[in-house]
Design a protein around this motif. Structure first.
Motif, PDB file in Angstrom:
ATOM      1  N   ILE A  21      17.649  54.287  24.210  1.00 50.87           N
ATOM      2  CA  ILE A  21      17.968  55.187  25.327  1.00 50.87           C
ATOM      3  C   ILE A  21      16.685  55.413  26.099  1.00 50.87           C
ATOM      4  O   ILE A  21      15.680  55.869  25.544  1.00 50.87           O
ATOM      5  N   LYS A  64      29.924  59.199  19.244  1.00 48.21           N
ATOM      6  CA  LYS A  64      29.764  58.127  20.226  1.00 48.21           C
ATOM      7  C   LYS A  64      28.713  57.128  19.776  1.00 48.21           C
ATOM      8  O   LYS A  64      28.927  55.908  19.851  1.00 48.21           O
ATOM      9  N   VAL A  65      27.567  57.670  19.312  1.00 49.27           N
ATOM     10  CA  VAL A  65      26.521  56.765  18.828  1.00 49.27           C
ATOM     11  C   VAL A  65      27.021  55.973  17.619  1.00 49.27           C
ATOM     12  O   VAL A  65      26.767  54.771  17.482  1.00 49.27           O
ATOM     13  N   THR A  66      27.747  56.665  16.744  1.00 50.01           N
ATOM     14  CA  THR A  66      28.289  55.983  15.563  1.00 50.01           C
ATOM     15  C   THR A  66      29.274  54.894  15.963  1.00 50.01           C
ATOM     16  O   THR A  66      29.284  53.790  15.411  1.00 50.01           O
ATOM     17  N   GLN A  68      29.350  53.284  18.808  1.00 50.11           N
ATOM     18  CA  GLN A  68      28.587  52.167  19.349  1.00 50.11           C
ATOM     19  C   GLN A  68      27.971  51.345  18.216  1.00 50.11           C
ATOM     20  O   GLN A  68      27.933  50.113  18.272  1.00 50.11           O
ATOM     21  N   ARG A 349      19.271  53.512  15.815  1.00 51.37           N
ATOM     22  CA  ARG A 349      20.499  54.318  15.839  1.00 51.37           C
ATOM     23  C   ARG A 349      20.457  55.368  14.727  1.00 51.37           C
ATOM     24  O   ARG A 349      20.907  56.513  14.916  1.00 51.37           O
ATOM     25  N   GLU A 352      18.360  58.174  15.913  1.00 51.32           N
ATOM     26  CA  GLU A 352      19.062  59.036  16.865  1.00 51.32           C
ATOM     27  C   GLU A 352      20.040  59.956  16.149  1.00 51.32           C
ATOM     28  O   GLU A 352      20.110  61.169  16.431  1.00 51.32           O
ATOM     29  N   LEU A 353      20.811  59.388  15.212  1.00 53.05           N
ATOM     30  CA  LEU A 353      21.767  60.212  14.470  1.00 53.05           C
ATOM     31  C   LEU A 353      21.041  61.268  13.636  1.00 53.05           C
ATOM     32  O   LEU A 353      21.534  62.390  13.461  1.00 53.05           O
TER      33      LEU A 353
END
Length: 746
Positions: A21, A64-66, A68, A349, A352-353
């Motif tokens: 991002i 959403k991240v998951t 993706q 990812r 981010e999570l």
């Protein structure tokens, strides 16, 4: 405002460094999040819990991240599967090309050895043919010389026999005219015999050459007798010839000449027969070697062609092998690069999570009491009017509604009947569970935990099934390819063997037909030869009998009329010697006289008949000898041909029987392979029905189940948070229960 600032700081700290991002996206995301948070804090939204909305937004962003990540993971798994398939296919192609390369190299080596062997065989056969041709040429030269010598000797002997025969006839005729003139010739003296013969042949007007020839024969005969006597006592025949008359000497010479002629002809027949047998043998050997030479040259040419073809195939196979290795390196490189990128993506990812989860944890740990103090007090102070507008009076009611809504949404999105049933059960427990005095949250949490455990167990079972399916499908496909290759190879080998066996059987059939025709021809030739021999025996018997009779009659007539002629000749000689005395003799009374003239005529005719019979007998014997030689030559040739063809029949019969046995064994192997392939195909079909023919792929089921488990865990977290908040907020609610309601802001 302090809580919002803290939340924003945490989000900026953990979200902005993420590699997936960029800064603008991170700022926009935080701005949207803060705007949504600000909206939930306005006085118009007093009936809701803005902090719960923040937590919801955090969960949605994490979801959403998951999602993706799941999509990227699915794509990565598909790419990994493609990498595995591509690498496996390339490795199989390389393995096949390597095996083909080794086979072609072995075939080229074999062809090279066969070519060398064929070259040596060709040289050997060419040398054998040259040697046989040289032997045949030498034998032909010797035979031509022998035949020339035979013709010269035969002509000389026949001329001698003719001269002797004519001399005998002349002397016998003179003896019949004047027997006493030649009766007193001393045959023991060569000079006396030669003088007498010269007198006779001069009177008969012999040519000088014939006269010299006859004289030479007599002298040669005497020299031969003298040589015999020098080694001992003379033979009885010698005494006979010396004691007999001159006719006996000439008859002896003629008989010896005839014996020499017969011996010469017999030797010539044997020599010609031996030459023809040798010639036939050499010609057969040359023909067989020539056939073998042509076959070996053809085999050498076909082997050279096969070697050239194998070398071309080897070049193509080596190129394909190089291309396969290069392609495998490219596939491995791309797959390794993609795997490294995937690891970096997964790490980013996860980071981010982790940031979102940390923000949520901080909110849940630091705002639980404040949320109870602020939003529970406002909802209680809203009065009865607020209660009539919404049934969500407390945060517990909000948590209940959120859990039910979350489970229903999961059931709807994933089309899960089990989750829909769970949502109904949770709704019933939350609505009516408090009437029994039990803790509804504990019961709901137990239900959700049981469902999570069930989904995780199903996921483990399906993962095991997926691993089993992948392994079995790969093994089955590999076995199928192997059996297809073996079946094609066996079918090709069977077809080649059947074609070769059919060709050999046709050759054997033709050879057997040729042998049958050869045997019929030999039988006909045997029959014809037997008939010819029987005719010869009959003719020989008749001629010998006739010749014996003629000679017996000649002997009788010569004895009778020859003595009368001798007496008359003697009288003529005596009268010539003493003509004066003869003139004083008185006339003799006329007596009976033999018919000498007529008798001599008959004797002359019988001599011609004797000569004709002798010539016919000699001709019959010569013809019989020639026929027998030709018969023996043809028979020998037929035996050689028969032996060769029978050997060909034996060898080719053994060869096609061996091929038929190989065909039987290969057919059995093919049937076994086909049965095994059928079983593999049947198992493969069942395996595909079990592992592939599903309305939903394993990846989709795994993704759906992970979403369900994550959603249920979120619901369980909501219940856990609400339970803790409820326990802490009860004290504040009880202390504010008697406060007057506060009017909401305009």
């Amino acid at each position: 405002s302090s809580r919002v600032g803290l939340l924003a700081g945490i989000l900026r700290e953990y979200v902005s460094p993420l590699p997936l991002i960029n800064a603008a996206q991170s700022g926009a995301m935080v701005t949207r999040f803060l705007a949504a948070s600000a909206l939930v804090f306005t006085p118009l939204a007093a009936a809701t819990n803005p902090l719960a909305s923040v937590l919801t937004l955090l969960d949605e962003l994490a979801a959403k991240v998951t999602k993706q990540g799941e999509a990227e993971e699915k794509a990565y798994k598909e790419f990994v599967a493609w990498c595995d398939d591509a690498a496996r296919n390339k490795q199989f192609e390389i393995k096949t090309a390597q095996a083909s390369k080794e086979k072609l190299q072995a075939a080229i080596s074999k062809h090279a050895g066969d070519i060398d062997a064929s070259s040596a065989k060709v040289e050997e056969l060419a040398g054998s043919i040259a040697s046989d041709e040289a032997d045949l040429k030498s034998a032909t030269t010797i035979r031509e010389k022998e035949q020339g010598d035979f013709k010269s000797s035969e002509a000389e002997l026949m001329e001698s026999i003719d001269i002797l025969g004519r001399a005998i006839s002349i002397i016998e005729r003179e003896m019949r005219k004047n027997p006493a003139a030649l009766a007193q010739v001393d045959t023991s003296s060569v000079s006396s015999i030669v003088q007498t013969i010269n007198a006779v042949v001069d009177a008969a007007s012999f040519s000088t050459a014939d006269k010299q020839r006859l004289t030479a024969l007599v002298q040669a005969h005497d020299e031969s007798d003298a040589d015999d006597e020098s080694f001992g006592a003379p033979a009885a025949a010698a005494y006979k010839s010396h004691s007999g008359g001159i006719v006996d000497v000439l008859e002896d010479l003629k008989e010896k000449a005839e014996e020499q002629l017969a011996a010469l002809r017999k030797a010539e027949t044997n020599s010609r027969h031996n030459y023809e047998m040798l010639k036939q043998s050499l010609e057969d050997s040359i023909a067989a070697d020539t056939k073998d030479l042509n076959d070996e040259k053809a085999h050498k040419a076909s082997t050279q062609e096969a070697k050239a073809s194998a070398e071309g195939d080897l070049m193509m196979t080596q190129k394909a092998l190089m291309d396969g290795n290069a392609a495998l390196e490219v596939v491995n490189g791309n797959c390794m690069t993609t795997a490294a990128d995937h690891e970096a993506t997964v790490a980013a990812r996860a980071e981010e999570l982790k940031a979102l989860a940390e923000a949520k944890r901080i909110l849940q740990e630091t705002t639980a009491g404040a949320e109870g103090q602020a939003y529970s007090f406002l909802q209680l102070a809203g009065g009865a009017g607020e209660a009539t507008r919404s049934s969500l009076r407390t945060s517990a009611d909000l948590a209940k509604a959120e859990v039910v809504t979350l489970v229903k949404r999961l059931a709807r999105e994933n089309h899960s009947a089990a989750l829909a049933q769970l949502a109904s059960r949770i709704s019933a427990v939350l609505r009516f569970g408090s009437t029994t005095g039990e803790d509804p949250f504990a019961k709901v949490k137990a239900m959700i935990s049981d469902m999570i455990a069930k989904l995780q167990a199903d996921a483990g079972t399906e993962a095991t099934e997926k691993a089993y399916c992948d392994e079995q499908l790969a093994k089955t496909e590999e076995k199928k390819l192997e059996l297809d290759h073996d079946l094609a190879k066996l079918t090709s080998s069977i077809d080649k063997a059947v074609a070769a066996s059919a060709g050999l059987k046709e050759d054997v059939k033709q050879l057997q037909a040729d042998l049958a025709a050869l045997m019929r021809s030999q039988a006909e030739m045997d029959k014809l030869r037997l008939e010819e021999h029987e005719d010869y025996l009959e003719a020989k018997k008749d001629l010998e009998l006739g010749l014996q009779g003629v000679r017996k009659a000649l002997g009788l007539l010569r004895e009778y009329y020859g003595s009368a002629a001798a007496s008359a000749d003697a009288a003529m000689l005596q009268g010539g010697a003493d003509l004066a005395d003869m003139m004083k003799q008185p006339a003799i009374p006329e007596k009976h006289a033999k018919s000498t003239g007529a008798g001599q005529s008959i004797v002359g005719i019988l001599e011609v008949v004797e000569s004709d019979f002798a010539k016919s007998l000699a001709a019959e014997e010569t013809e019989e000898s020639s026929s027998q030689s030709e018969y023996e030559r043809m028979t020998q040739e037929n035996k050689i041909t028969q032996t060769l063809k029978e050997q060909d029949v034996t060898y080719k019969t053994q060869e096609f029987k061996g091929l038929d046995k190989s065909v039987s064994e290969l057919s059995s192997d093919r049937d076994t392979t086909d049965s095994e392939l059928s079983a593999v195909l049947e198992y493969y079909s069942k395996l595909k029905q079990r592992c592939i023919a599903q309305p939903e792929t394993y990846e989709e089921r795994a993704r759906r189940r992970e979403a369900e488990i994550a959603g249920l865990k979120d619901a369980l977290a909501i219940l856990n948070d609400e339970t803790a908040f409820t326990q802490r907020g009860k004290r504040g609610v009880r202390s504010m229960r008697f406060l007057a309601p506060i009017e909401p802001h305009a």
